[in-house]
Structures are given as C-alpha cells and as structure tokens.
Design a protein around this motif. Structure first.
Motif, PDB file in Angstrom:
ATOM      1  N   MET A   1       1.893  -1.405   1.984  1.00  0.00           N
ATOM      2  CA  MET A   1       1.020  -1.872   0.895  1.00  0.00           C
ATOM      3  C   MET A   1       0.127  -3.007   1.397  1.00  0.00           C
ATOM      4  O   MET A   1      -1.092  -2.949   1.318  1.00  0.00           O
ATOM      5  CB  MET A   1       1.887  -2.341  -0.281  1.00  0.00           C
ATOM      6  CG  MET A   1       1.082  -2.863  -1.467  1.00  0.00           C
ATOM      7  SD  MET A   1       0.195  -1.565  -2.324  1.00  0.00           S
ATOM      8  CE  MET A   1      -0.863  -2.530  -3.363  1.00  0.00           C
TER       9      MET A   1
ATOM     10  N   LYS B   1      -2.138  -1.802   3.995  1.00  0.00           N
ATOM     11  CA  LYS B   1      -3.187  -0.953   3.419  1.00  0.00           C
ATOM     12  C   LYS B   1      -4.290  -1.813   2.793  1.00  0.00           C
ATOM     13  O   LYS B   1      -5.469  -1.501   2.909  1.00  0.00           O
ATOM     14  CB  LYS B   1      -2.571  -0.051   2.336  1.00  0.00           C
ATOM     15  CG  LYS B   1      -1.722   1.059   2.908  1.00  0.00           C
ATOM     16  CD  LYS B   1      -2.580   2.241   3.323  1.00  0.00           C
ATOM     17  CE  LYS B   1      -1.725   3.289   4.006  1.00  0.00           C
ATOM     18  NZ  LYS B   1      -2.538   4.387   4.541  1.00  0.00           N
TER      19      LYS B   1
ATOM     20  N   LEU C   1      -8.101  -2.030   3.863  1.00  0.00           N
ATOM     21  CA  LEU C   1      -9.133  -1.793   2.854  1.00  0.00           C
ATOM     22  C   LEU C   1     -10.189  -2.895   2.876  1.00  0.00           C
ATOM     23  O   LEU C   1     -11.387  -2.634   2.766  1.00  0.00           O
ATOM     24  CB  LEU C   1      -8.453  -1.745   1.483  1.00  0.00           C
ATOM     25  CG  LEU C   1      -9.179  -1.048   0.347  1.00  0.00           C
ATOM     26  CD1 LEU C   1      -9.273   0.435   0.646  1.00  0.00           C
ATOM     27  CD2 LEU C   1      -8.433  -1.285  -0.958  1.00  0.00           C
TER      28      LEU C   1
ATOM     29  N   LYS D   1     -12.418  -2.499   5.747  1.00  0.00           N
ATOM     30  CA  LYS D   1     -13.269  -1.343   5.501  1.00  0.00           C
ATOM     31  C   LYS D   1     -14.454  -1.732   4.613  1.00  0.00           C
ATOM     32  O   LYS D   1     -15.587  -1.356   4.877  1.00  0.00           O
ATOM     33  CB  LYS D   1     -12.435  -0.257   4.808  1.00  0.00           C
ATOM     34  CG  LYS D   1     -13.008   1.125   4.963  1.00  0.00           C
ATOM     35  CD  LYS D   1     -11.945   2.144   4.625  1.00  0.00           C
ATOM     36  CE  LYS D   1     -12.449   3.534   4.863  1.00  0.00           C
ATOM     37  NZ  LYS D   1     -11.355   4.500   4.827  1.00  0.00           N
TER      38      LYS D   1
ATOM     39  N   ASN E   1     -18.251  -1.534   5.620  1.00  0.00           N
ATOM     40  CA  ASN E   1     -19.212  -0.706   4.872  1.00  0.00           C
ATOM     41  C   ASN E   1     -20.469  -1.469   4.503  1.00  0.00           C
ATOM     42  O   ASN E   1     -21.498  -0.879   4.213  1.00  0.00           O
ATOM     43  CB  ASN E   1     -18.557  -0.167   3.596  1.00  0.00           C
ATOM     44  CG  ASN E   1     -17.623   0.980   3.895  1.00  0.00           C
ATOM     45  OD1 ASN E   1     -17.763   1.640   4.928  1.00  0.00           O
ATOM     46  ND2 ASN E   1     -16.668   1.226   3.026  1.00  0.00           N
TER      47      ASN E   1
ATOM     48  N   GLU F   1     -15.132   1.260  -9.307  1.00  0.00           N
ATOM     49  CA  GLU F   1     -13.960   1.393  -8.444  1.00  0.00           C
ATOM     50  C   GLU F   1     -12.756   0.702  -9.075  1.00  0.00           C
ATOM     51  O   GLU F   1     -11.635   1.239  -9.087  1.00  0.00           O
ATOM     52  CB  GLU F   1     -14.240   0.780  -7.063  1.00  0.00           C
ATOM     53  CG  GLU F   1     -13.009   0.815  -6.164  1.00  0.00           C
ATOM     54  CD  GLU F   1     -13.165   0.021  -4.876  1.00  0.00           C
ATOM     55  OE1 GLU F   1     -14.298  -0.089  -4.384  1.00  0.00           O
ATOM     56  OE2 GLU F   1     -12.141  -0.465  -4.371  1.00  0.00           O
TER      57      GLU F   1
ATOM     58  N   ARG G   1      -9.257   2.434 -10.158  1.00  0.00           N
ATOM     59  CA  ARG G   1      -7.966   1.955  -9.655  1.00  0.00           C
ATOM     60  C   ARG G   1      -7.041   1.577 -10.805  1.00  0.00           C
ATOM     61  O   ARG G   1      -5.848   1.879 -10.793  1.00  0.00           O
ATOM     62  CB  ARG G   1      -8.172   0.756  -8.724  1.00  0.00           C
ATOM     63  CG  ARG G   1      -8.745   1.159  -7.377  1.00  0.00           C
ATOM     64  CD  ARG G   1      -8.909  -0.043  -6.460  1.00  0.00           C
ATOM     65  NE  ARG G   1      -9.506   0.348  -5.205  1.00  0.00           N
ATOM     66  CZ  ARG G   1      -8.831   0.826  -4.159  1.00  0.00           C
ATOM     67  NH1 ARG G   1      -7.530   0.963  -4.240  1.00  0.00           N
ATOM     68  NH2 ARG G   1      -9.461   1.164  -3.052  1.00  0.00           N
TER      69      ARG G   1
ATOM     70  N   GLY H   1      -3.276   3.265 -12.333  1.00  0.00           N
ATOM     71  CA  GLY H   1      -2.043   2.495 -12.313  1.00  0.00           C
ATOM     72  C   GLY H   1      -2.082   1.135 -11.648  1.00  0.00           C
ATOM     73  O   GLY H   1      -1.062   0.463 -11.586  1.00  0.00           O
ATOM     74  N   ALA H   2      -3.257   0.707 -11.135  1.00  0.00           N
ATOM     75  CA  ALA H   2      -3.303  -0.612 -10.509  1.00  0.00           C
ATOM     76  C   ALA H   2      -3.144  -1.689 -11.568  1.00  0.00           C
ATOM     77  O   ALA H   2      -3.749  -1.620 -12.630  1.00  0.00           O
ATOM     78  CB  ALA H   2      -4.626  -0.796  -9.776  1.00  0.00           C
ATOM     79  N   LYS H   3      -2.311  -2.690 -11.248  1.00  0.00           N
ATOM     80  CA  LYS H   3      -2.148  -3.807 -12.167  1.00  0.00           C
ATOM     81  C   LYS H   3      -3.130  -4.900 -11.796  1.00  0.00           C
ATOM     82  O   LYS H   3      -3.777  -4.848 -10.749  1.00  0.00           O
ATOM     83  CB  LYS H   3      -0.711  -4.327 -12.088  1.00  0.00           C
ATOM     84  CG  LYS H   3       0.285  -3.337 -12.620  1.00  0.00           C
ATOM     85  CD  LYS H   3       1.691  -3.901 -12.537  1.00  0.00           C
ATOM     86  CE  LYS H   3       2.678  -2.859 -13.001  1.00  0.00           C
ATOM     87  NZ  LYS H   3       4.053  -3.275 -12.788  1.00  0.00           N
TER      88      LYS H   3
ATOM     89  N   LYS I   1      -2.581  -7.823 -10.675  1.00  0.00           N
ATOM     90  CA  LYS I   1      -2.274  -8.473  -9.402  1.00  0.00           C
ATOM     91  C   LYS I   1      -2.784  -7.655  -8.214  1.00  0.00           C
ATOM     92  O   LYS I   1      -3.184  -8.203  -7.199  1.00  0.00           O
ATOM     93  CB  LYS I   1      -0.766  -8.748  -9.284  1.00  0.00           C
ATOM     94  CG  LYS I   1       0.073  -7.503  -9.249  1.00  0.00           C
ATOM     95  CD  LYS I   1       1.527  -7.814  -8.926  1.00  0.00           C
ATOM     96  CE  LYS I   1       2.295  -6.516  -8.830  1.00  0.00           C
ATOM     97  NZ  LYS I   1       3.736  -6.660  -8.844  1.00  0.00           N
ATOM     98  N   HIS I   2      -2.738  -6.318  -8.363  1.00  0.00           N
ATOM     99  CA  HIS I   2      -3.216  -5.478  -7.258  1.00  0.00           C
ATOM    100  C   HIS I   2      -4.712  -5.682  -7.017  1.00  0.00           C
ATOM    101  O   HIS I   2      -5.148  -5.808  -5.872  1.00  0.00           O
ATOM    102  CB  HIS I   2      -2.955  -3.992  -7.570  1.00  0.00           C
ATOM    103  CG  HIS I   2      -1.493  -3.649  -7.653  1.00  0.00           C
ATOM    104  ND1 HIS I   2      -0.960  -2.987  -8.729  1.00  0.00           N
ATOM    105  CD2 HIS I   2      -0.474  -3.899  -6.801  1.00  0.00           C
ATOM    106  CE1 HIS I   2       0.351  -2.825  -8.537  1.00  0.00           C
ATOM    107  NE2 HIS I   2       0.670  -3.370  -7.366  1.00  0.00           N
ATOM    108  N   ILE I   3      -5.479  -5.684  -8.115  1.00  0.00           N
ATOM    109  CA  ILE I   3      -6.929  -5.864  -7.994  1.00  0.00           C
ATOM    110  C   ILE I   3      -7.229  -7.269  -7.456  1.00  0.00           C
ATOM    111  O   ILE I   3      -8.046  -7.463  -6.548  1.00  0.00           O
ATOM    112  CB  ILE I   3      -7.601  -5.674  -9.372  1.00  0.00           C
ATOM    113  CG1 ILE I   3      -7.269  -4.292  -9.940  1.00  0.00           C
ATOM    114  CG2 ILE I   3      -9.103  -5.886  -9.286  1.00  0.00           C
ATOM    115  CD1 ILE I   3      -7.820  -3.143  -9.155  1.00  0.00           C
TER     116      ILE I   3
ATOM    117  N   GLN J   1      -6.504  -7.462  -3.808  1.00  0.00           N
ATOM    118  CA  GLN J   1      -7.488  -6.730  -3.009  1.00  0.00           C
ATOM    119  C   GLN J   1      -8.732  -7.596  -2.772  1.00  0.00           C
ATOM    120  O   GLN J   1      -9.206  -7.712  -1.641  1.00  0.00           O
ATOM    121  CB  GLN J   1      -7.876  -5.438  -3.730  1.00  0.00           C
ATOM    122  CG  GLN J   1      -8.865  -4.602  -2.930  1.00  0.00           C
ATOM    123  CD  GLN J   1      -9.377  -3.418  -3.720  1.00  0.00           C
ATOM    124  OE1 GLN J   1      -8.772  -2.993  -4.709  1.00  0.00           O
ATOM    125  NE2 GLN J   1     -10.512  -2.894  -3.309  1.00  0.00           N
TER     126      GLN J   1
END
Lengths: 386, 230
Positions: free
Chosen positions: A1, A4, A8, A11, A15, A293, A297, A301-303, A305-307, A310
C-alpha cells in the motif's frame, strides 16, 4: 500500500514533468543556496582555523596594559623554570621609519631575545639570529623578514648590509625564513632587533607583552594558570593583563563562523519556504484538476485518509525530489567553485541532510492544506465533473 | 439485500428547495436483477446515488445487507462502497493515467488484501472479461466496449454483493452495448445482485424486474404487481 502510494506520487510527478520541474525549482534553488553557502563559509573558516593551528596550539600570548615598569624582562625569564613552560620570550613592539639609500618606509620593529625564535618557532634562511651577546651589548643589529629584505635590498643580499632605523644605523645580520601571511600577522614584514636595544630606543623598561611556549600541548592550560598567577602577583591588578592561547582564538573563530552559517541558513530557509508555497499552489491546482479522479477513488472505497495520504505523499515527493536535485547540483557547484577560487570547500553533509529533512517537512506542511481539501471532496460532486 | 423505506431527498437550488425523491420505497432481493427505468430528470440518478451510498437521504431508512446506512459517517460509507457495492458507470470512470491492470487493482489497494491475492484477483477478473492481452494498455488505447469491460473487471475484483450499473451502455455503439449487457446478464446468472439504471426500455427489458421512476416517485409494474409491501 505504502509502496503503491509512493509509486503513484512519482507517476503523477512524471506525468506533469514540466510543471513538476518548475515547482521544484523553488526548492532546488533553496537547497542549493543553503548547502553551497554553508559549505563555502565553513570551507573558508576551516582554512583559517588550519592556519591558526599551524602556528601551534602550545603558544600563549600575554599582554600587560598597566604600568610599564611593573614587570621586568628578567623576572619574566624566571617563568621558564616552571615545568609546564618550555620557554618565554619578552618583546617590545614599536614602529619606526626605516631608510636604506633612497628607500624609506615605516616598519614594525620588534625587540626580541634569542628565545623568541624558539617560542615563535621561526628560523632564519641566511646569516644568524639575535644572540645573547647582542642583548648584553645593546648592539645595533637586526634580523629582517623576507618582505623587508626584498623592498629595501631588492635582489641584493641583505646580510651584512646596513639600514637606518630611526636615527641609528643597524647592521643586518640575518634574514628570516619566509612564513606567508597568517591571522596573527606575518613575520615577513617585521624587523627584529635585540631586546635591550629596543628598550633603549623606546625608553620602555618594563615588558608590555611576551610569548610563552608550553612544554607540550597538554600543559597549555596549566601554563596559562602559572602565567596568570605570576602576573597577578607582579601587577596586583587582575585587569592589567591578558593571557590568551590560540585555542581561544579558534573558539572565537568558530563562534563567528557558526553565527555566519546560521544567518546564511536562515536566509536560505526563507527561499525554501517560498518554494514550499509554490508547491502548495501547484498542489491546489492538481486537486482541482483531479477532482474526478478523487471522486472515482472515493466511489470505489477510498477513505479520506487514503486521499489525504496520496496528496501528502505527492507534495512530499515533489519537495524531497527537489531537495535531492538541489543537493546534487550543489555538489557540482561546489566543485566548480573550488576550481575557480582554487579553494577546498567541501560539501557539508549534515547541512545537506538537514536540508532534505526540511524539504520533507515543507512538503508535509504545505501539502496538508491541498490534501485536506482533496480528502473533503464529496464523491458525488467529484464524479459529476466531466 | 436492499431495502429503501420512505426515502425523501431534495436539493436546494438558490433558495428554492426542489424535491427529487418523494417517499420512495424499494426492496431488492439477493440475486435479483432490477432495472430502474425513467426519463432524465426523473430522479433516477439521485436514487442510484443513494443506493450506491454516494449520497444519503434527507429522511427515510436505507438498509443495505442488514445495515442501516442513512446515518453513517463519510468514511463508513466509503468502506461500504468498497466492500459491498460495485459501480459500472456510463462514462466508465477509469483513471486515464493507469493501465487496465492498475485500474482493476486500484480499489483493492484500499482493502486489506495481500499483494499476492490482489494480483491473483486482478488477473482472474481481467481474464473473465477477456482482456488479458490488453491489461498493460491505458484506457485511451482501448475501445469504449473494452474500457467498460475493464470497469466491470474492476467491480468484480472487489467481489461486491451488489452491482450498480448506471446507463452502462449509454456511451457505446449497439454491438459493444450488447456485449456489455451479455456480460451483465452473465454476472446475474452467476448469482450477483444487479441494479441497472437506464432510460432505454430495450435495455430494461433484459432485467428480471422493472421499476419506473417518474417525478421522484416509484412504481412497479409487470412481474411484480402492486407497490412495495411495506
């Protein structure tokens, strides 16, 4: 995780190469400013420190500001019997007009005893030193530094030549070895005459300053204490004398350079801060651009905290990458500086690492607002933007 | 499986409150294939958002899989979406910078799944939609039908209990549209619960049961006669 998310982030940076680079530029310049300025200042400082250490850390200088007659040269010689002290050299310093044919100039005249050469660790290249007999007979002889020799005698051999110091004629009996300049002043531009002759010339009976050579570097401190107690006894006034050692000069030096470094780091930190604001700016743009995006996400299911993570990771990657690039460029810049200025400045790695850590902090600090903004987006609103 | 009871939802536009769903009740049983049919502006998208836990009703109860979702926190809703619901959108909603593989993998990153199982699931579902040879392609290198198949693989990888399809064929030509509908029907036969939202009667006719939305109200005809039983 975690891996990843980091992947990301890079990436996303990749980009948007151009934009990422321009954003990082602020950080790159900031880091370069910090690292280069601090490294060069400390390089210069260590150069000076080295030249001070070259003069010997076993040397002690004492100056007496009180009544002239209070301490005699003879009484000072008795200091040499202390176990911590190797030798003592009283000096009388003055300045006189010196003539040689048509050449005239003002030179620094130092009245010395033979021990001066031992204490100051200097030698002669030609002729002889000031001898005990010169002191005894108040002879008008002198030993001159290489600069003095070349300006008064040119390419001629100065030994056995004569010069006029003040009103008297002096015979040059020796020329000192070339020393080069140092912080304590060079012997190259001095004229050394017998102590007794200088005393008579200036009318000064007491000692105004003298040099002490400790028996070893370890006994420097006890030697200083001995000299201090001796002077307190002789003058009965704590304010009347000053005893100092090279290490104190070194301490002062490092204080000065540390302050300098701090000041420079502070200025450079401001530029890093400005770089951080640039990152925040571009992250806000990025959040707006990637609203969809974020919506996708979140829909799958992204919470929050995930966003959040990121975008924080992305701003951090941006600033740390900028920091690393800045550090690499600094390495090159310092090499170039060394070539051009023929100095030996070395990159200060602790400052480099600190700068990178600071970059990470900036990335988190300035990335948190855009990241929080991104994490608060509602998936339903975010999805409907096409 | 899905139980909506007296759902009311309105949006405030300026100072005017516009009711979008009025007293909507719906019951979808496990392994059912329900089509929600309605013209644009009927409120079917809002209904779909509520069923998909993207939005919460102003009043009424929504029980999904035995769990009340109308007073969940935002993060809890995310979790429910991640575990129980799979979305198939009209716009595919793939991330353009990621490959097909990465798009399918993406939701799994928010689950507690080991990397090896994640990989296994992604490969299995991509194979299931017949795109194994295209999994390193980005969405822009795929046709519309292929993109929708990637989106379906993304749904399947999370192994949701309900699949919500919002006009899944709306952006496709009729041939790819048929392909996608065949896949969706296949999923139903495999035991998935499917809620499909469309304005196209021909698409809706392929479902087991049709529900009509009109002016924010729901009515059932055909297979099930009579309104909701509650």
């Amino acid at each position: 995780m975690a891996w990843k998310i980091i992947k990301l982030s890079f990436k996303a940076i990749y980009n948007n190469k151009m934009r990422s680079f321009l954003t990082m530029l602020g950080i790159i310049i900031g880091v370069m400013a910090v690292v280069i300025l601090v490294s060069i200042t400390q390089g210069a400082a260590s150069g000076i420190t080295d030249s001070i250490s070259d003069m010997g850390s076993d040397q002690i200088t004492a100056t007496i500001s009180g009544d002239d007659a209070s301490v005699s040269a003879d009484s000072i010689e008795s200091l040499a019997s202390y176990p911590s002290i190797d030798s003592v050299a009283p000096v009388i310093s003055t300045s006189e007009t010196v003539k040689k044919n048509s050449e005239t100039g003002s030179y620094s005249i130092v009245g010395v005893t033979p021990s001066y050469f031992t204490v100051r660790d200097i030698d002669i290249q030609r002729g002889r030193k000031i001898a005990e007999s010169d002191i005894e007979w108040n002879t008008n002889v002198c030993v001159i530094g290489t600069d003095v020799a070349s300006s008064l005698f040119g390419t001629w051999d100065a030994v056995n030549g004569t010069i006029i110091i003040g009103d008297s004629i002096y015979k040059v009996v020796g020329v000192l070895e070339e020393q080069g300049s140092s912080l304590a002043g060079s012997e190259d531009s001095k004229i050394l005459i017998p102590y007794s002759t200088a005393s008579r010339m200036t009318g000064q009976t007491g000692v105004s300053s003298f040099y002490i050579k400790a028996s070893s570097e370890d006994t420097v401190n006890s030697a200083i204490r001995s000299v201090e107690s001796f002077l307190l006894q002789a003058t009965r006034d704590e304010e009347a004398y000053d005893v100092s050692n090279q290490s104190e000069v070194l301490d002062t030096m490092s204080d000065v350079t540390n302050t300098m470094s701090l000041l420079l780091a502070g200025i450079a930190a401001i530029s890093l801060l400005v770089g951080g604001i640039g990152i925040m700016n571009i992250m806000l743009v990025s959040v707006t651009e990637r609203t969809k995006e974020i919506g996708i996400r979140k829909a799958v299911g992204a919470k929050r905290k995930h966003i959040m993570l990121q975008f924080l990771c992305e701003s951090c990657a941006l600033s740390v990458l900028g920091g690393v690039l800045g550090l690499v460029l600094s390495l090159g810049a310092i090499e170039v500086y060394n070539l051009v200025a023929s100095s030996a400045a070395a990159i200060n790695w602790s400052v480099g690492i600190a700068a990178i850590v600071f970059c990470a902090v900036i990335g988190i600090l300035f990335g948190s607002y855009p990241a929080a903004k991104a994490s608060r987006l509602q998936p339903i609103d975010a999805l409907h933007i096409s | 499986m899905i139980r909506l009871k007296h759902i009311y939802k309105s949006y405030t536009i300026g100072t005017v409150e516009v009711p979008v769903l009025r007293n909507v009740s719906l019951h979808v049983r496990p392994h059912e294939f329900v089509a929600i049919l309605g013209p644009s502006g009927s409120g079917k998208s809002t209904l779909m958002n509520i069923i998909g836990c993207l939005d919460i009703p102003d009043s009424g109860d929504y029980i999904l899989d035995g769990e009340y979702v109308d007073n969940c926190t935002e993060d809890k809703l995310s979790e429910i979406r991640g575990v129980k619901i799979g979305f198939i959108f009209q716009q595919f909603n793939l991330l353009p910078d990621l490959t097909a593989y990465e798009n399918v993998e993406m939701p799994l990153l928010y689950h507690r799944i080991s990397p090896s199982e994640r990989h296994e699931r992604v490969i299995r579902t991509i194979e299931q939609v017949g795109l194994k040879d295209r999994m390193r392609h980005k969405p822009s290198q795929l046709s519309g039908g292929q993109q929708q198949r990637v989106a379906i693989a993304r749904v399947l990888a999370s192994e949701p209990s309900i699949i919500l399809a919002d006009e899944p064929t709306g952006n496709l030509d009729s041939a790819s549209g048929k392909e996608i509908m065949d896949i969706i029907k296949g999923l139903w036969r495999d035991g998935h619960t499917i809620v499909l939202i469309t304005h196209d009667i021909n698409i809706a006719n392929q479902a087991e049961r049709k529900v009509y939305v009109h002016d924010g109200r729901l009515s059932e005809k055909e297979i099930y006669n009579g309104m909701e039983n509650h």
